[in-house]
Structures are given as structure tokens and as C-alpha cells.
Design an enzyme around this catalytic site. Structure first.
Site, PDB file in Angstrom:
ATOM      1  N   ALA A   1       1.212  -0.922   0.098  1.00 41.00           N
ATOM      2  CA  ALA A   1      -0.392   0.256   0.022  1.00 41.00           C
ATOM      3  C   ALA A   1       1.121   1.398  -0.316  1.00 41.00           C
ATOM      4  O   ALA A   1       2.199   1.558   0.374  1.00 41.00           O
ATOM      5  CB  ALA A   1      -1.333  -0.204   1.041  1.00 41.00           C
TER       6      ALA A   1
ATOM      7  N   GLY B   1       0.397  -5.372   0.315  1.00 40.18           N
ATOM      8  CA  GLY B   1      -0.538  -5.597  -0.106  1.00 40.18           C
ATOM      9  C   GLY B   1      -0.088  -5.995  -1.697  1.00 40.18           C
ATOM     10  O   GLY B   1      -1.301  -6.064  -2.089  1.00 40.18           O
TER      11      GLY B   1
ATOM     12  N   GLU C   1      -0.800  -9.695  -0.388  1.00 45.72           N
ATOM     13  CA  GLU C   1      -2.273  -9.736  -0.780  1.00 45.72           C
ATOM     14  C   GLU C   1      -2.441 -10.241  -2.349  1.00 45.72           C
ATOM     15  O   GLU C   1      -3.839 -10.610  -2.108  1.00 45.72           O
ATOM     16  CB  GLU C   1      -2.508  -8.796   0.162  1.00 45.72           C
TER      17      GLU C   1
ATOM     18  N   GLU D   1       4.028  -5.045   7.381  1.00 46.95           N
ATOM     19  CA  GLU D   1       3.402  -4.211   8.274  1.00 46.95           C
ATOM     20  C   GLU D   1       3.724  -4.021   9.466  1.00 46.95           C
ATOM     21  O   GLU D   1       3.445  -2.605   9.845  1.00 46.95           O
ATOM     22  CB  GLU D   1       1.894  -4.534   7.803  1.00 46.95           C
TER      23      GLU D   1
HETATM   24  N1  COA Z   1       5.070   3.100  -0.686  1.00 46.95           N
HETATM   25  C1  COA Z   1       5.343   4.198  -1.174  1.00 46.95           C
HETATM   26  N2  COA Z   1       6.248   4.620  -1.203  1.00 46.95           N
HETATM   27  C2  COA Z   1       6.840   3.481  -2.070  1.00 46.95           C
HETATM   28  C3  COA Z   1       6.782   2.281  -1.439  1.00 46.95           C
HETATM   29  C4  COA Z   1       5.252   2.128  -0.581  1.00 46.95           C
HETATM   30  N3  COA Z   1       5.081   1.031  -0.147  1.00 46.95           N
HETATM   31  N4  COA Z   1       7.794   1.221  -1.734  1.00 46.95           N
HETATM   32  C5  COA Z   1       8.670   1.943  -2.496  1.00 46.95           C
HETATM   33  N5  COA Z   1       8.237   3.253  -2.158  1.00 46.95           N
HETATM   34  C6  COA Z   1       8.791   4.236  -2.759  1.00 46.95           C
HETATM   35  C7  COA Z   1       9.938   4.964  -2.257  1.00 46.95           C
HETATM   36  O1  COA Z   1       9.645   6.047  -1.711  1.00 46.95           O
HETATM   37  C8  COA Z   1      10.896   5.655  -3.188  1.00 46.95           C
HETATM   38  O2  COA Z   1      10.036   6.278  -3.742  1.00 46.95           O
HETATM   39  P1  COA Z   1      12.027   7.987  -3.435  1.00 46.95           P
HETATM   40  O3  COA Z   1      12.141   7.537  -5.121  1.00 46.95           O
HETATM   41  O4  COA Z   1      10.074   9.162  -4.122  1.00 46.95           O
HETATM   42  O5  COA Z   1      11.715   8.618  -2.535  1.00 46.95           O
HETATM   43  C9  COA Z   1      10.511   4.391  -4.239  1.00 46.95           C
HETATM   44  O6  COA Z   1       9.338   3.450  -4.035  1.00 46.95           O
HETATM   45  C10 COA Z   1      12.038   3.759  -4.276  1.00 46.95           C
HETATM   46  O7  COA Z   1      11.898   2.565  -3.619  1.00 46.95           O
HETATM   47  P2  COA Z   1      13.310   2.762  -2.338  1.00 46.95           P
HETATM   48  O8  COA Z   1      12.863   2.254  -1.122  1.00 46.95           O
HETATM   49  O9  COA Z   1      14.008   4.154  -2.882  1.00 46.95           O
HETATM   50  O10 COA Z   1      14.283   1.701  -3.171  1.00 46.95           O
HETATM   51  P3  COA Z   1      15.268   0.075  -2.230  1.00 46.95           P
HETATM   52  O11 COA Z   1      15.238  -0.382  -3.314  1.00 46.95           O
HETATM   53  O12 COA Z   1      15.600   0.832  -1.426  1.00 46.95           O
HETATM   54  O13 COA Z   1      14.231  -0.369  -1.755  1.00 46.95           O
HETATM   55  C11 COA Z   1      11.881  -1.596   0.023  1.00 46.95           C
HETATM   56  C12 COA Z   1      12.977  -1.741  -2.050  1.00 46.95           C
HETATM   57  C13 COA Z   1      10.735  -2.552  -1.589  1.00 46.95           C
HETATM   58  C14 COA Z   1      13.144  -3.049   0.340  1.00 46.95           C
HETATM   59  C15 COA Z   1      11.445  -1.055  -0.035  1.00 46.95           C
HETATM   60  O14 COA Z   1      10.865   0.587  -1.123  1.00 46.95           O
HETATM   61  C16 COA Z   1      10.403  -0.660   1.185  1.00 46.95           C
HETATM   62  O15 COA Z   1      10.582  -1.483   2.405  1.00 46.95           O
HETATM   63  N6  COA Z   1       9.406  -0.658   0.706  1.00 46.95           N
HETATM   64  C17 COA Z   1       8.469  -0.710   1.582  1.00 46.95           C
HETATM   65  C18 COA Z   1       7.857  -1.698   1.781  1.00 46.95           C
HETATM   66  C19 COA Z   1       6.694  -1.685   2.840  1.00 46.95           C
HETATM   67  O16 COA Z   1       6.779  -1.553   3.863  1.00 46.95           O
HETATM   68  N7  COA Z   1       5.611  -2.709   2.161  1.00 46.95           N
HETATM   69  C20 COA Z   1       4.296  -2.520   2.859  1.00 46.95           C
HETATM   70  C21 COA Z   1       3.394  -1.463   2.612  1.00 46.95           C
HETATM   71  S1  COA Z   1       2.106  -0.908   4.180  1.00 46.95           S
END
Ligand code: COA
Length: 260
Positions: A66, A111, A114, A134
Site C-alpha cells: 500500500a 498489499g 496480498e 506491515e
Molecule cells: N509506499 C509508498 N512508496 C513506496 C513504497 C510504498 N509501499 N515502496 C516503495 N516506495 C517508494 C519509495 O519511497 C521510493 O520513492 P522516492 O524515490 O520518491 O523516495 C521509491 O518507491 C523507490 O523505493 P526505495 O525504497 O528507494 O527502493 P529500495 O530498493 O531502496 O527499497 C524496498 C525497496 C521494497 C525494500 C523498500 O522500498 C520498502 O521497504 N518499501 C516498503 C515496503 C512496505 O513496507 N510495504 C508494506 C506497506 S503496508
């Protein structure tokens, strides 16, 4: 219609729906959830479409969850509506009546996991990662993750993934029964196309009966589930496709199913 956050493509009877926010790793905001629900509803209504492939744009992610930046400002009432709208989308996919394949090139988190679990079959790149992170945000899964992961992989894995929030590699997801196939990254498109073409050539009404019996019957007590199966089996005898399939077998030729 034109979508802002999705790309839609058709190849024969296979429709591909791509979540197209690669700069946000295809994170699901409210608009994207609404568009996905509409896109799946349209796919369900289009008789020419027999299979749907769902994927995310780019190589890095299927869907990274999400949209945290949108979600963090929700009131509890907005959060409730967001969860319900996510769960409605997952149910729309699960009950589409046509097979849905998740093509998973990379991260399927929160999400995104999911969403993948609501699809009927999952094909993952060896680079894919699956997780319910989460808890790291002080949250719990809200789009059906606790329930579908429990049913797919059992209580041990569901508790581990949801409580630790630590993602697992595709190979472990395969061992746990979360995905059907894990392939090299450059073999992902061929593997998905082969599976989709096979399903597109199958008898559509029989496919729909199987989806109903396994997904709905599977939630009932066994006697009800078995009765569900009997009704679906009997209904198949009302179809042209059943006559075509049995005739083709006896005439040693390829069946051509029409969905009638
Ligand atoms: N919601 C909003 N933005 C997200 C996102 C999410 N769930 N997952 C990634 N992004 C965005 C990042 O904020 C970043 O945006 P920016 O360039 O404007 O800063 C962009 O996508 C790239 O992600 P980034 O974190 O820089 O890539 P990474 O390779 O360093 O890490 C992940 C990849 C997937 C490990 C990391 O993005 C992450 O942990 N995301 C969240 C996962 C999560 O908790 N999901 C559950 C949500 S309920």
C-alpha cells in the site's frame, strides 16, 4: 477507458493488467485500487477474455505494498474504508470466474503480497521477494493477508512472516506453497505466456466450475464442498464444451472450446 495508474494489453484471449507506478515500486494508492477493481470487473464482463495476467511495471517490483505516503495521514475511518476497498478488490479477483495469473518480477510486499495471493496462480522470478512487513510500520495487513497467507501456507509461516516482517526469497515461497513456479528472471515472460496460453485454450465454463468448487467449496464443511462439486459436475453436462471435449478425445483431435 484510459487508466492513470494501469496499463492494459490484450494478446488473443489473454488480458494483461500492469500496475504502472514504477517510480513508487507500483505501490497501491486509493486511485490504483479503484482502477484495478474496475479493470478486473471489465475483464470479467468481456467474453473474449479467458485469462488475466496481473503484474507490475519494471523489473524491481510486482507491488511494494500500500502507498505509505498516502496511508500515513488516514483517519481510522479512512483506514477502514481503504482496507474494505482493498479487500473488495482481492475478492473481485478471487471470484472473477476466470483464471488470474500473478507475474511477479520482484518485490511483492504487504498489499503486493496480498494482491499476489488473491490471484489463482503465481509465477515468480528468482529475484522476487515476498513479505508482510506491515508490523515494521506499526500496522497489521489490511487487504486479507492474515487470512489468505494462513490458508495458503499454514499457521507457522503466516505467523512468522506477519510477526517478523522479514521478506523471504522466491525459492522459500515456493517451498511454502505460496508460488507455483520460480524461474530465472529472463524466463519469466515465457513461463507466464506458456501458462496463460494453456489456460486460454481450456474449457472456460469448466475452469469457472473448478474455481468455484475449490475457492468457495474450500471454505465450507466437506459435505457442502462435495455437494458444490457435484452441482458443478452436473452443470458441465449442459455445455457444448463438454460434448466437444469428449468427442475430440474419442476422435483423436484437439478440442476447440467455445465457452458455451
Ligand atoms: N509506499 C509508498 N512508496 C513506496 C513504497 C510504498 N509501499 N515502496 C516503495 N516506495 C517508494 C519509495 O519511497 C521510493 O520513492 P522516492 O524515490 O520518491 O523516495 C521509491 O518507491 C523507490 O523505493 P526505495 O525504497 O528507494 O527502493 P529500495 O530498493 O531502496 O527499497 C524496498 C525497496 C521494497 C525494500 C523498500 O522500498 C520498502 O521497504 N518499501 C516498503 C515496503 C512496505 O513496507 N510495504 C508494506 C506497506 S503496508
Amino acid at each position: 477507458m484510459a487508466y492513470r495508474n494501469l496499463e492494459i494489453g490484450n494478446r488473443g484471449a489473454v488480458r494483461t493488467i500492469t500496475v504502472n507506478r514504477p517510480d513508487k515500486l507500483n505501490a497501491l494508492n486509493r486511485d490504483t485500487l479503484n482502477e484495478l477493481t474496475l479493470a478486473f470487473t471489465q475483464a470479467a464482463q468481456d467474453d473474449a477474455i479467458r485469462v488475466v495476467v496481473l503484474t507490475g511495471a519494471g523489473e524491481k517490483a510486482f507491488v511494494a505494498g500500500a502507498d505509505i505516503s498516502e496511508m500515513r495521514n488516514f483517519t481510522p475511518i479512512q483506514a477502514q474504508a481503504f482496507s474494505r476497498s482493498g479487500q473488495r478488490l482481492m475478492s473481485t479477483i478471487e471470484r472473477l470466474g476466470k483464471p488470474v495469473i500473478a507475474r511477479i518480477p520482484g518485490f511483492a510486499l504487504g498489499g503486493g503480497m496480498e494482491l499476489a495471493m488473491a490471484c489463482h496462480l503465481r509465477v515468480a522470478s528468482e529475484k522476487a521477494r515476498f513479505g508482510q512487513p506491515e508490523i515494521n510500520l506499526g500496522l497489521i495487513p489490511g487487504f486479507g493477508g492474515t487470512q489468505r497467507l494462513l490458508r495458503l501456507a499454514g499457521r507457522t509461516a503466516a505467523l512468522e512472516l506477519c510477526l517478523t516482517g522479514i521478506p523471504i526469497p522466491a525459492e522459500r515461497a515456493y517451498v511454502l506453497g505460496i508460488v507455483n513456479q520460480v524461474v530465472a528472471a529472463d524466463a519469466l515472460d515465457d513461463a507466464v505466456a506458456t501458462l496463460a496460453e494453456r489456460l486460454a485454450a481450456a474449457a472456460p465454463l469448466a475452469a469457472s466450475g473448478i474455481l468455484d468448487a475449490i475457492l468457495q467449496g474450500g471454505e465450507a464443511a466437506i459435505d457442502q464442498g462435495l455437494e458444490f462439486e457435484t452441482q458443478g459436475f452436473a452443470l458441465a453436462f449442459a455445455t457444448d464444451d463438454m460434448r466437444e471435449g469428449t468427442s475430440a478425445f474419442l476422435e483423436k483431435r484437439q478440442a476447440e472450446f467455445k465457452g458455451r
